[in-house]
Design a protein around this motif. Sequence first.
Motif, PDB file in Angstrom:
ATOM      1  N   ARG A  30       0.818  -1.222   0.000  1.00 17.00           N
ATOM      2  CA  ARG A  30       0.000   0.000   0.000  1.00 17.00           C
ATOM      3  C   ARG A  30       0.850   1.270   0.000  1.00 17.00           C
ATOM      4  N   ALA A  31       2.006   1.207   0.623  1.00 15.71           N
ATOM      5  CA  ALA A  31       2.890   2.383   0.646  1.00 15.71           C
ATOM      6  C   ALA A  31       3.676   2.528  -0.647  1.00 15.71           C
ATOM      7  N   SER A  32       3.728   1.464  -1.453  1.00 12.47           N
ATOM      8  CA  SER A  32       4.578   1.465  -2.641  1.00 12.47           C
ATOM      9  C   SER A  32       3.839   1.799  -3.923  1.00 12.47           C
ATOM     10  N   LEU A  33       2.546   1.515  -3.953  1.00 13.57           N
ATOM     11  CA  LEU A  33       1.761   1.706  -5.170  1.00 13.57           C
ATOM     12  C   LEU A  33       0.777   2.852  -4.981  1.00 13.57           C
ATOM     13  N   GLU A  34       0.669   3.687  -5.996  1.00  9.93           N
ATOM     14  CA  GLU A  34      -0.177   4.884  -5.912  1.00  9.93           C
ATOM     15  C   GLU A  34      -1.645   4.520  -6.036  1.00  9.93           C
ATOM     16  N   ARG A  35      -2.435   4.954  -5.087  1.00  8.95           N
ATOM     17  CA  ARG A  35      -3.878   4.732  -5.138  1.00  8.95           C
ATOM     18  C   ARG A  35      -4.475   5.520  -6.300  1.00  8.95           C
ATOM     19  N   GLY A  36      -5.414   4.923  -6.992  1.00  7.53           N
ATOM     20  CA  GLY A  36      -6.089   5.593  -8.097  1.00  7.53           C
ATOM     21  C   GLY A  36      -5.400   5.437  -9.432  1.00  7.53           C
ATOM     22  N   ALA A  37      -4.157   4.980  -9.436  1.00  3.89           N
ATOM     23  CA  ALA A  37      -3.444   4.774 -10.698  1.00  3.89           C
ATOM     24  C   ALA A  37      -3.718   3.372 -11.228  1.00  3.89           C
ATOM     25  N   THR A  38      -3.757   3.237 -12.541  1.00  8.48           N
ATOM     26  CA  THR A  38      -3.840   1.912 -13.145  1.00  8.48           C
ATOM     27  C   THR A  38      -2.611   1.100 -12.735  1.00  8.48           C
ATOM     28  N   THR A  39      -2.808  -0.182 -12.425  1.00  3.92           N
ATOM     29  CA  THR A  39      -1.706  -1.045 -12.022  1.00  3.92           C
ATOM     30  C   THR A  39      -1.482  -2.112 -13.083  1.00  3.92           C
TER      31      THR A  39
END
Length: 348
Positions: A30-39
């Motif tokens: 959760r700290a590494s990946l941006e919320r709201g961005a396509t993954t």
Amino acid sequence: MPKSTVAVLKTNPRAVLEDTDRLMNLAGMRASLERGATTILKDNISWHFPFPAANTTPWQMEGSILALRSGGYDDLVCVQNKTVVTNTFKGEDLNNYVPIFRRYGVPVLYNFRESDIRWIEYTPKSRMRVLDKIYPEGITIPEFFQGKNIVHLPTVKCHIYTTTTGTMKNAFGGLLNTKRHYTHSWIHETLVDLLAIQKEVHAGIFAVMDGTTAGNGPGPRTMEPVVKDYILASADQVAIDAVSAKMMGFDPMSIEYINLAHQDRLGVGDVRDISILGADISNESWGFSVGDNGASLVGDMMWFGPLAKFQKLFFHTPLVNVFIFGSEAYHDYYRWPLKDRKIFAQWR
């Protein structure tokens, strides 16, 4: 450099999906990946046949999807690439990704289809070690990757050209076009350059590595599969490659791409400076070695040996098709039917 974190868990077939969720959260997803961005899910198909340890496993794919969705990352897309020796469509079918994509509604884009992904010229902000010299006409990347999270899904295995292969090598197929074989003589420096580019273009970077079966010997295809039941995750691509290399029995800092990336402060390659959470792996050192096979012996001469001075003639002209055919014949028509299919059956 500050300490990096790598999570490692021992798992089993009944618990692997739940363990993958626990693993990814332990490693700081959760700290590494941006919320709201396509993954982007970037799997690894080293061989279209389902040879153990060669490819992203279906439980690795499914577990990652479930963990991401439970963490609020709903906009997922898998991006596939092709190589001169693998068939992407055959690979995602034989490795059982297709039913997972359908079940969870994950779309798939193919970076070799212009209708899916457009390649654009990109000027890195970071100093390049080799890519600007290998591609003097300009470095190109998939436009779609800009501003997206990426989750790499490699396996724990050896590699004939890089000793080990993992998260850093997984960017090789996604960020470079079909002319990526130009880079083989400078493969270690290329992987470091690609990591620098990734840090510039992606919103977040994360990796989930499958070591439930690890690959010992001349990878990334013709290996001895060794059941180990470990899974790893990290936001530091250098650190997770270093830890997996240590588990295989190698000195991570003696592996050039790990050492160079550590020098360039792109991640932590010295395991003494890595915080390992979860399983106690202090005594894990499996004694793996790379060795050679028929294809690698030819490659060594072409990329690093006496014939390297002729590589532009061999690989930048239509003559490359002779080597593509040779690799296909060796792997698909000799190794798989006569040897590796039996190894797969015994493993299964």
